[in-house]
Scaffold this active site. Structure first.
Site, PDB file in Angstrom:
ATOM      1  N   CYS A  87       0.975  -1.351  -0.041  1.00 42.41           N
ATOM      2  CA  CYS A  87       0.156  -0.036   0.130  1.00 42.41           C
ATOM      3  C   CYS A  87       0.938   1.075   0.474  1.00 42.41           C
ATOM      4  O   CYS A  87       1.362   1.225   0.660  1.00 42.41           O
ATOM      5  CB  CYS A  87      -0.718   0.010   1.380  1.00 42.41           C
ATOM      6  SG  CYS A  87      -1.747   2.053   1.976  1.00 42.41           S
ATOM      7  N   CYS A  90       0.542   3.267   3.741  1.00 46.58           N
ATOM      8  CA  CYS A  90       0.974   2.701   4.601  1.00 46.58           C
ATOM      9  C   CYS A  90       1.662   1.701   4.280  1.00 46.58           C
ATOM     10  O   CYS A  90       2.418   1.053   6.000  1.00 46.58           O
ATOM     11  CB  CYS A  90      -0.316   1.934   5.920  1.00 46.58           C
ATOM     12  SG  CYS A  90      -0.979   0.397   5.389  1.00 46.58           S
ATOM     13  N   CYS A 143      -7.689  -1.139   1.560  1.00 40.92           N
ATOM     14  CA  CYS A 143      -6.301  -1.062   2.344  1.00 40.92           C
ATOM     15  C   CYS A 143      -6.930  -1.690   3.688  1.00 40.92           C
ATOM     16  O   CYS A 143      -7.672  -0.315   4.206  1.00 40.92           O
ATOM     17  CB  CYS A 143      -5.418  -0.555   2.357  1.00 40.92           C
ATOM     18  SG  CYS A 143      -4.023  -1.053   3.560  1.00 40.92           S
ATOM     19  N   CYS A 146      -5.449   1.041   6.513  1.00 40.78           N
ATOM     20  CA  CYS A 146      -5.187   2.372   6.673  1.00 40.78           C
ATOM     21  C   CYS A 146      -6.549   3.294   5.975  1.00 40.78           C
ATOM     22  O   CYS A 146      -6.772   4.233   5.332  1.00 40.78           O
ATOM     23  CB  CYS A 146      -3.964   3.205   5.938  1.00 40.78           C
ATOM     24  SG  CYS A 146      -3.921   3.035   3.899  1.00 40.78           S
ATOM     25  N   CYS A 166      -8.250  -5.457  -9.514  1.00 40.64           N
ATOM     26  CA  CYS A 166      -8.058  -4.339 -10.515  1.00 40.64           C
ATOM     27  C   CYS A 166      -7.930  -3.579  -9.592  1.00 40.64           C
ATOM     28  O   CYS A 166      -8.193  -2.900  -8.906  1.00 40.64           O
ATOM     29  CB  CYS A 166      -9.337  -4.439 -12.169  1.00 40.64           C
ATOM     30  SG  CYS A 166      -9.010  -4.881 -13.516  1.00 40.64           S
TER      31      CYS A 166
END
Length: 179
Positions: A87, A90, A143, A146, A166
């Site tokens: 990510c 984070c 995510c 976060c 995607c």
């Protein structure tokens, strides 16, 4: 049966504005899922972080405002190095390069999230949420650490999972595998 339902509605509605809609041979109970107007995220995130300072403008629009990058423009679309995609907000590990494939859709596609075992994503760093912003009912991928918007998942992917994640390239940060 309808008498039972009419007596049962106050118990399941908890005092909210529930109503029963009758049609021929069936009924539908319509009630709000939540009466609270101050909805909070189901995932953990630090509200003290100034995302606009931490991220580029494009990363901010995609991850924090649920935007989408232009198809076929992402840096990880044709990326084939071995490693892990994290990510961008984070640094949580999201997808292994071994699960990446070319779906021809214009965004990096993965058939499985990191730490998924037999379709159980409870140990992965992603969470799914219903999303109708695409004009039809879909599933948004966020995510778990976060709450960053990553992309969407569809049920038209390859074996073994049949899933197509995607994911926007700007929502990812790649780290090559150390030998």
């Amino acid at each position: 049966m309808s008498r039972f339902l009419l007596r049962f509605i106050p118990l399941i509605s908890n005092g909210t504005a529930a109503k029963l809609v009758f049609s021929k041979k069936r009924f539908i109970l319509i009630r709000p899922l939540c009466t609270t107007t101050d909805l909070f995220s189901l995932t953990r995130h630090d509200e003290s972080i100034d995302w606009q300072k931490k991220l580029t403008p494009e990363q901010y629009v995609v991850t924090r405002e649920k935007g989408t990058e232009v198809p076929f423009s992402g840096i990880y679309l044709n990326h084939s190095e071995v490693g892990m995609y994290h990510c961008v907000c984070c640094d949580a590990p999201l997808f292994r390069s071994e699960s990446k494939y070319d779906s021809g859709t214009g965004w990096p596609s993965f058939f499985e999230a990191h730490r998924t075992w037999e379709r159980d994503e409870s140990h992965s760093s992603i969470v799914r949420r219903p999303d109708n912003s695409l004009g039809s009912i879909g599933t948004e991928v966020l995510c778990k650490q976060c709450d960053a918007h990553l992309g969407h998942v569809f049920d038209d992917g390859p074996d073994p999972t049949g899933q197509r994640f995607c994911i926007n390239s700007v929502a990812l940060n790649f780290k090559p595998r150390e030998n």
